[in-house]
Design a protein around this motif. Structure first.
Motif, mmCIF file in Angstrom:
data_model
loop_
_atom_site.group_PDB
_atom_site.id
_atom_site.type_symbol
_atom_site.label_atom_id
_atom_site.label_comp_id
_atom_site.label_asym_id
_atom_site.label_seq_id
_atom_site.Cartn_x
_atom_site.Cartn_y
_atom_site.Cartn_z
ATOM 1 N N GLN A 257 14.681 -37.666 -9.026
ATOM 2 C CA GLN A 257 15.152 -36.545 -9.834
ATOM 3 C C GLN A 257 16.664 -36.491 -9.841
ATOM 4 N N HIS A 258 17.253 -36.699 -8.620
ATOM 5 C CA HIS A 258 18.715 -36.714 -8.528
ATOM 6 C C HIS A 258 19.293 -37.864 -9.354
ATOM 7 N N GLN A 259 18.624 -39.007 -9.309
ATOM 8 C CA GLN A 259 19.106 -40.165 -10.083
ATOM 9 C C GLN A 259 19.088 -39.837 -11.586
ATOM 10 N N ILE A 262 21.937 -37.544 -12.311
ATOM 11 C CA ILE A 262 23.216 -38.269 -12.330
ATOM 12 C C ILE A 262 23.345 -39.093 -13.611
ATOM 13 N N THR A 263 22.250 -39.762 -13.951
ATOM 14 C CA THR A 263 22.265 -40.593 -15.180
ATOM 15 C C THR A 263 22.550 -39.724 -16.406
ATOM 16 N N ASP A 264 21.905 -38.584 -16.444
ATOM 17 C CA ASP A 264 22.122 -37.658 -17.565
ATOM 18 C C ASP A 264 23.569 -37.192 -17.632
ATOM 19 N N ARG A 270 29.947 -39.848 -21.186
ATOM 20 C CA ARG A 270 30.269 -40.936 -22.117
ATOM 21 C C ARG A 270 30.266 -40.440 -23.575
ATOM 22 N N ARG A 271 29.286 -39.582 -23.895
ATOM 23 C CA ARG A 271 29.226 -39.094 -25.254
ATOM 24 C C ARG A 271 30.436 -38.248 -25.593
ATOM 25 N N ILE A 272 30.906 -37.447 -24.634
ATOM 26 C CA ILE A 272 32.114 -36.643 -24.863
ATOM 27 C C ILE A 272 33.317 -37.554 -25.057
#
Length: 276
Positions: A257-259, A262-264, A270-272
């Motif tokens: 869940q933490h991964q 973090i990925t999210d 990156r999108r910003i």
């Protein structure tokens, strides 16, 4: 004499005159066996008086025979004949074949000593007749022997030999029966001893089997306890293992869940950045 001391002790503890009379008669018999006829006669007369006082007629008859026999040994032949005749009459009235046979034989011995052989032979034959009729082997033996001696004394050798042979044959048979009884007794004792040993062995085997059974039960009980303990231990380990697996599974879910979080976050950054 020790017998007299014993009698005095018996008299103190005696419950009745019959007991004392028997004790006195027994001492007379011992003295008679020792050929102390004068003293034996005193005790036999005393026993007669005691037995008469309680009307023990059969024992009075025996006392008459004993008194007569003592007089015979003391060579008081007239007294011997007197008392033995009383004994014969009493034994006939009381229907006592053993006492009668003995009295008749004793009277025959008196007449034999007086060399009145016809009378002696008559009484010996009467004793033999009664002894045969009632199977009184010991009395029959005595009468055969005495009659043989009487015939010898009177010069009737053939008759003497006839009764001597009867005596020898009967004596061998009686002693053979005695020996057989002794053998049978030994066999019986051996059989009893053998049975006792067999019972002891059976008891020992029973105790041993019982002990072995107790040991088997103890071993079985111990095995059951050990099996239960092992089962509990295995169950405990299984339970602990399941608990650890469950914890690990939860931790793994938390890490994943933490991964994902973090990925999210990275993707969002990156999108910003791309938009700028």
């Amino acid at each position: 004499i020790n017998y007299v001391s014993a009698l005095e002790m018996n008299k103190k503890s005696a419950r009745n005159q019959g007991f004392e009379g028997s004790a006195v008669a027994n001492i007379g018999a011992i003295l008679d066996e020792q050929k102390n006829y004068d003293s034996a006669l005193v005790y036999f007369r005393r026993s007669e008086t005691l037995f008469r006082s309680i009307h023990a007629d059969a024992k009075v008859a025996s006392a008459m025979n004993n008194i007569g026999a003592c007089h015979y040994h003391l060579e008081n032949n007239d007294s011997a004949i007197h008392y033995l005749n009383i004994g014969i009459r009493m034994n006939e009235e009381l229907d006592r074949p053993d006492g009668l046979a003995s009295s008749l034989s004793s009277l025959g011995s008196v007449y034999n000593s007086m060399k009145r052989y016809d009378s002696a032979q008559y009484f010996f034959r009467k004793s033999i007749e009664i002894s045969i009729r009632h199977n009184l082997k010991e009395d029959l033996l005595s009468s055969y022997q005495f009659l043989s001696e009487c015939y010898e004394n009177s010069g009737q050798i053939d008759s003497s030999l006839t009764y001597l042979k009867k005596y020898i044959d009967l004596n061998e048979m009686v002693h053979g029966e005695d020996e057989q009884r002794k053998i049978n007794q030994v066999k019986q004792n051996y059989s009893i001893s053998e049975k006792e040993q067999e019972l002891k062995l059976q008891k020992a085997n029973s105790v041993l089997q019982e002990k072995e059974l107790r040991n088997k039960i103890s071993l079985l009980a111990g095995g059951v306890v050990i099996l239960i303990l092992l089962s509990l231990l295995l169950f405990s380990r299984y339970r602990s293992k399941n608990q650890i697996a469950h914890v690990l599974e939860n931790k793994n879910k938390e890490i994943l869940q933490h991964q994902d979080e973090i990925t999210d976050s990275i993707n969002y950054a990156r999108r910003i950045q791309d938009s700028i």
